[in-house]
Scaffold this motif. Structure first.
Motif, PDB file in Angstrom:
ATOM      1  N   GLY A 114      43.844  35.644  47.893  1.00 22.81           N
ATOM      2  CA  GLY A 114      43.250  34.890  46.791  1.00 22.81           C
ATOM      3  C   GLY A 114      44.141  33.780  46.275  1.00 22.81           C
ATOM      4  O   GLY A 114      44.760  33.047  47.017  1.00 22.81           O
ATOM      5  N   VAL A 115      44.192  33.728  44.965  1.00 22.06           N
ATOM      6  CA  VAL A 115      44.864  32.614  44.314  1.00 22.06           C
ATOM      7  C   VAL A 115      46.321  32.490  44.738  1.00 22.06           C
ATOM      8  O   VAL A 115      46.835  31.404  44.952  1.00 22.06           O
ATOM      9  N   ASP A 116      47.007  33.627  44.866  1.00 22.87           N
ATOM     10  CA  ASP A 116      48.440  33.530  45.142  1.00 22.87           C
ATOM     11  C   ASP A 116      48.721  32.920  46.507  1.00 22.87           C
ATOM     12  O   ASP A 116      49.772  32.331  46.714  1.00 22.87           O
ATOM     13  N   SER A 117      47.774  33.046  47.435  1.00 18.26           N
ATOM     14  CA  SER A 117      48.016  32.440  48.744  1.00 18.26           C
ATOM     15  C   SER A 117      47.398  31.048  48.828  1.00 18.26           C
ATOM     16  O   SER A 117      47.565  30.353  49.807  1.00 18.26           O
ATOM     17  N   ALA A 175      40.805  24.180  51.120  1.00 16.92           N
ATOM     18  CA  ALA A 175      41.774  25.156  50.650  1.00 16.92           C
ATOM     19  C   ALA A 175      41.037  26.311  49.983  1.00 16.92           C
ATOM     20  O   ALA A 175      40.019  26.097  49.320  1.00 16.92           O
ATOM     21  N   PRO A 176      41.501  27.549  50.171  1.00 20.06           N
ATOM     22  CA  PRO A 176      40.836  28.665  49.496  1.00 20.06           C
ATOM     23  C   PRO A 176      40.939  28.518  47.981  1.00 20.06           C
ATOM     24  O   PRO A 176      41.945  28.038  47.480  1.00 20.06           O
ATOM     25  N   GLY A 177      39.908  28.933  47.303  1.00 21.65           N
ATOM     26  CA  GLY A 177      39.912  28.826  45.844  1.00 21.65           C
ATOM     27  C   GLY A 177      39.302  27.531  45.336  1.00 21.65           C
ATOM     28  O   GLY A 177      39.097  27.373  44.131  1.00 21.65           O
ATOM     29  N   ALA A 178      38.979  26.591  46.271  1.00 24.50           N
ATOM     30  CA  ALA A 178      38.463  25.293  45.833  1.00 24.50           C
ATOM     31  C   ALA A 178      37.134  25.431  45.091  1.00 24.50           C
ATOM     32  O   ALA A 178      36.886  24.743  44.104  1.00 24.50           O
ATOM     33  N   ASP A 225      35.557  35.881  57.143  1.00 25.41           N
ATOM     34  CA  ASP A 225      34.769  36.455  56.046  1.00 25.41           C
ATOM     35  C   ASP A 225      35.137  35.805  54.706  1.00 25.41           C
ATOM     36  O   ASP A 225      34.267  35.561  53.867  1.00 25.41           O
ATOM     37  N   ALA A 226      36.427  35.493  54.525  1.00 23.78           N
ATOM     38  CA  ALA A 226      36.833  34.793  53.308  1.00 23.78           C
ATOM     39  C   ALA A 226      36.237  33.376  53.298  1.00 23.78           C
ATOM     40  O   ALA A 226      35.834  32.864  52.253  1.00 23.78           O
ATOM     41  N   GLY A 227      36.152  32.768  54.479  1.00 27.04           N
ATOM     42  CA  GLY A 227      35.534  31.442  54.576  1.00 27.04           C
ATOM     43  C   GLY A 227      34.065  31.464  54.187  1.00 27.04           C
ATOM     44  O   GLY A 227      33.573  30.571  53.498  1.00 27.04           O
ATOM     45  N   ARG A 228      33.356  32.521  54.609  1.00 24.45           N
ATOM     46  CA  ARG A 228      31.931  32.629  54.246  1.00 24.45           C
ATOM     47  C   ARG A 228      31.766  32.792  52.740  1.00 24.45           C
ATOM     48  O   ARG A 228      30.872  32.208  52.123  1.00 24.45           O
ATOM     49  N   ASP A 275      32.860  40.260  52.787  1.00 28.91           N
ATOM     50  CA  ASP A 275      31.440  40.229  53.171  1.00 28.91           C
ATOM     51  C   ASP A 275      30.571  40.710  52.015  1.00 28.91           C
ATOM     52  O   ASP A 275      29.528  40.128  51.716  1.00 28.91           O
ATOM     53  N   LEU A 276      30.984  41.815  51.371  1.00 27.00           N
ATOM     54  CA  LEU A 276      30.188  42.349  50.256  1.00 27.00           C
ATOM     55  C   LEU A 276      30.107  41.333  49.116  1.00 27.00           C
ATOM     56  O   LEU A 276      29.046  41.119  48.527  1.00 27.00           O
ATOM     57  N   LEU A 277      31.231  40.722  48.825  1.00 26.96           N
ATOM     58  CA  LEU A 277      31.240  39.717  47.761  1.00 26.96           C
ATOM     59  C   LEU A 277      30.360  38.527  48.146  1.00 26.96           C
ATOM     60  O   LEU A 277      29.621  38.007  47.320  1.00 26.96           O
ATOM     61  N   ALA A 278      30.454  38.106  49.409  1.00 28.05           N
ATOM     62  CA  ALA A 278      29.653  36.966  49.851  1.00 28.05           C
ATOM     63  C   ALA A 278      28.160  37.292  49.714  1.00 28.05           C
ATOM     64  O   ALA A 278      27.368  36.464  49.235  1.00 28.05           O
ATOM     65  N   GLY A 279      27.787  38.503  50.112  1.00 24.80           N
ATOM     66  CA  GLY A 279      26.387  38.906  49.993  1.00 24.80           C
ATOM     67  C   GLY A 279      25.927  38.926  48.546  1.00 24.80           C
ATOM     68  O   GLY A 279      24.816  38.488  48.212  1.00 24.80           O
ATOM     69  N   LEU A 280      26.783  39.422  47.681  1.00 26.89           N
ATOM     70  CA  LEU A 280      26.455  39.482  46.257  1.00 26.89           C
ATOM     71  C   LEU A 280      26.322  38.069  45.682  1.00 26.89           C
ATOM     72  O   LEU A 280      25.396  37.765  44.926  1.00 26.89           O
ATOM     73  N   HIS A 281      27.224  37.195  46.062  1.00 27.90           N
ATOM     74  CA  HIS A 281      27.149  35.801  45.616  1.00 27.90           C
ATOM     75  C   HIS A 281      25.870  35.141  46.118  1.00 27.90           C
ATOM     76  O   HIS A 281      25.238  34.356  45.413  1.00 27.90           O
TER      77      HIS A 281
END
Lengths: 298, 271
Positions: A114-117, A175-178, A225-228, A275-281
């Motif tokens: 997440g944010v730290d990376s 970048a992640p978190g954008a 999965d983080a990208g999705r 994946d679960l978070l992506a589905g929920l979103h």
């Protein structure tokens, strides 16, 4: 007599093409949303305090889509008044709850990637204007909403000064978190920050409309999965922009992005927390879309 | 004055009508035609990705069914103009052969072969009748510039589906529907505006009838622009970038809402 006559081939092909043109079947999307809402019950919340908020988000999304409420997590106690839990009032659901949801994943995924990376990825984008530890602190403040509003505005202003709008969607990937950062700008930006947010959103719109399935590719080091998850957060950012500026172009783009997510991964099984978070979103995006269709395009 | 016509496909009725009318216009010479090759897989893939099934449906209607009269009712469109002009062929290549006009097929308008051909022809102006964006190298060899008849009121409505978007945004009265003749630049519908002509909504209109009503207006404005340039009375006003927005292909759900809005407005129309 007319009923006995066969339809012409031309009319039959027209009918078939018309059905294809209408795109993804909304009923099938709602069914998938229900599946993801049920699956998200196995999401481990970052803290016991976050459990009620997550459960309310699931219930609000289900209600908005006209689905049966998903079973709560086994150790979820009966909810007290929403206001007492610090969550937005029932009248605001699911919009405010979805914003609340947006804050959760940063905390949920922080131990993972997440944010730290995210800081190293943002560092070159900010053109060296910020020290790495400043970037991390600003990102954390902006995304997690940990600071009071005035402090957050200063954090966003500093980030906006360091990150030109044309550097949000670089060729080398996002970048992640954008996405959550953009959502924070859209939600909180006033004055010059609002103009900055509008310009970034305009660039996002052109990016997703022109690039389509190639849009919003993450940097190479981000897991698929983080990208999705990040991609569907951008769909929520488009919906934020549609609502903030009453601009149907953003809703139009979000509808297309939701269809694309449905085609590309929504019908798969969840294999990870992301994946679960992506589905929920994605389910939350569907709920938001329906609400905005009623409000902006009755 | 020398004119080049850029055409999207060999059977474009818009391009055919422009070519024939330019040929008949005194003081104007049709120096050449550039038409995109039909079977360009990369381009077809890109257009299919952008327009999806709508493209397939459009191709089915135009190429297989021919224009279905019932779709546009009694509205006069490009096909009717082509018939009235007694052009006698549906093929630009055949038309060019009959009239001794040089017609080149290239993969796309911005291809080096197309640019080289246009440069050789030394046009005073280029008439664009469809086929994607025109990039700087082609603009630079196009004399005074490239005319485009855009199906929306500029500067407000740039981009795609700009007949439908004003209806969806309920701006069919305040901004209106219409055609804009403008010079193309590297942006999307951002070049200097020559003329704007509004197109009214009539009682009983469907989207097909309405869109067909745009077609003769696009042709008239294109010819007026060419005559204006020939006669030295053309004026073109630059657009303020911030005065308009770029619009994109409508999602089917929003397209249906635009259709529904048209039905309401058309029912209330007095004409």
């Amino acid at each position: 007599m007319r009923r006995l006559l066969p339809r012409s081939l031309g009319a039959a092909v027209e009918d078939w093409l018309g059905r294809l043109e209408r795109g993804v079947d909304e009923a099938s999307q709602r069914r998938e949303a229900g599946r993801w809402l049920r699956a998200a019950g196995s999401l481990a919340a970052p803290s016991p305090e976050a459990v009620p908020a997550l459960e309310r988000v699931r219930a609000a999304i289900a209600a908005s889509l006209g689905l049966d409420p998903p079973s709560p997590q086994p150790d979820f106690a009966a909810p007290g008044p929403l206001e007492a839990a610090g969550a937005p009032s029932r009248e605001d659901a699911p919009r405010a709850l979805v914003l609340h949801l947006a804050a959760l994943p940063c905390a949920v995924s922080a131990p993972d990637r997440g944010v730290d990376s995210a800081a190293p990825a943002w560092w070159p984008l900010a053109g060296g204007a910020l020290a790495p530890e400043q970037t991390l602190a600003l990102l954390a403040d902006a995304c997690l909403g940990a600071t009071p509003r005035a402090g957050r505005a200063r954090a966003l202003q500093t980030l906006a000064s360091a990150l030109a709008p044309n550097r949000w969607f670089p060729r080398e990937g996002l970048a992640p978190g954008a996405a959550n950062l953009l959502r924070t700008f859209v939600a909180d930006g006033e004055g010059a920050l609002a103009s900055y947010a509008a310009e970034v959103c305009e660039r996002l719109l052109r990016h997703v409309e022109v690039q389509r399935e190639r849009a919003l590719r993450p940097r190479g080091e981000v897991a698929p999965d983080a990208g999705r998850l990040e991609q569907v957060r951008f769909t929520l950012a488009l919906l934020d922009a549609a609502e903030r500026w009453c601009d149907l172009r953003f809703l139009n783009a979000a509808l297309k992005r939701s269809d694309l997510h449905h085609e590309q991964w929504v019908r798969r099984r969840a294999r990870s927390r992301h994946d679960l978070l992506a589905g929920l979103h994605w389910a939350a995006a569907l709920a938001r879309q329906e609400e905005l269709l009623r409000e902006l395009a009755p | 004055m020398r004119v080049i016509v850029l055409a999207p496909i060999v059977t474009s009725p818009f391009a055919l009508a422009v070519a024939e009318l330019v040929r008949r216009e005194p003081g104007v010479e049709l120096a050449g035609i550039v038409v995109r090759e039909h079977l360009n897989l990369a381009r077809l893939r890109s257009e299919l990705r952008r327009d999806g099934v709508r493209l397939v449906r459009k191709a089915w209607r135009k190429l297989v069914l021919g224009r279905a009269p019932s779709d546009a009712g009694d509205e006069r469109g490009f096909h009717d103009v082509v018939r009235e002009l007694a052009i006698g062929t549906r093929s630009l290549v055949e038309w060019a052969r009959r009239h001794g006009v040089d017609c080149r097929k290239t993969p796309e308008h911005n291809h080096p072969e197309a640019i080289a051909f246009v440069r050789e022809c030394r046009p005073d102006v280029v008439a664009f009748t469809g086929g994607g964006l025109v990039r700087k190298p082609l603009l630079e060899v196009s004399g005074r510039g490239v005319f485009n008849s855009h199906m929306g009121v500029l500067p407000r409505y740039r981009g795609m589906d700009v007949v439908e978007w004003p209806l969806l945004e309920r701006r069919e009265e305040s901004v209106g529907l219409g055609v804009t003749l403008h010079f193309m630049d590297p942006g999307v519908d951002t070049g200097p505006v020559v003329a704007v002509r509004r197109v009214p909504i009539r009682r009983g209109d469907t989207m097909e009838r309405l869109r067909t009503r745009f077609e003769p207006v696009m042709l008239e404005l294109m010819l007026e622009g060419i005559r204006g340039l020939r006669d030295g009375r053309l004026e073109a006003a630059p657009q303020e970038r911030s005065a308009g927005r770029q619009y994109f292909v409508l999602h089917p759900r929003l397209y249906e809402r635009a259709r529904a809005r048209l039905a309401v407005v058309a029912a209330a129309s007095s004409s």
